[in-house]
Design a protein around this motif. Structure first.
Motif, PDB file in Angstrom:
ATOM      1  N   ALA A  11      -4.076  -3.150   4.570  1.00  0.00           N
ATOM      2  CA  ALA A  11      -2.910  -3.195   3.690  1.00  0.00           C
ATOM      3  C   ALA A  11      -3.163  -2.370   2.437  1.00  0.00           C
ATOM      4  CB  ALA A  11      -2.576  -4.640   3.319  1.00  0.00           C
ATOM      5  N   LEU A  16      -0.592  -1.635  -0.345  1.00  0.00           N
ATOM      6  CA  LEU A  16      -0.074  -3.002  -0.350  1.00  0.00           C
ATOM      7  C   LEU A  16      -1.196  -3.965  -0.709  1.00  0.00           C
ATOM      8  CD1 LEU A  16       1.942  -2.795   2.966  1.00  0.00           C
ATOM      9  CD2 LEU A  16       2.851  -2.632   0.658  1.00  0.00           C
ATOM     10  N   PRO A  17      -0.981  -5.083  -1.274  1.00  0.00           N
ATOM     11  CA  PRO A  17       0.326  -5.540  -1.762  1.00  0.00           C
ATOM     12  C   PRO A  17       0.667  -4.882  -3.084  1.00  0.00           C
ATOM     13  CG  PRO A  17      -1.307  -7.203  -2.239  1.00  0.00           C
ATOM     14  CD  PRO A  17      -2.012  -6.089  -1.487  1.00  0.00           C
TER      15      PRO A  17
END
Length: 62
Positions: A11, A16-17
């Protein structure tokens, strides 16, 4: 490294996040819409690639 760590690392590779602190309601809605459009694009790409993969596997299996 467990599965959660691997998912978190992946991620982060995509940015992300994202911090949602300080974003207005309108900005959050726009961000959600953009994410939904990106998910639809990814689903389409996956479907296309899985179809191509299945075709290649069928070709080489015979």
């Amino acid at each position: 490294m467990n599965e959660d760590d691997l998912l978190a690392a992946k991620a982060q590779e995509f940015g992300l996040p994202r911090s949602l602190e300080g974003m207005s309601v309108d900005s959050l809605k726009a961000y959600r819409t953009a994410l939904e459009q990106e998910i639809a694009s990814v689903e389409h790409a996956l479907s296309h690639r899985e179809g191509a993969l299945a075709g290649a596997q069928a070709l080489f299996k015979s």
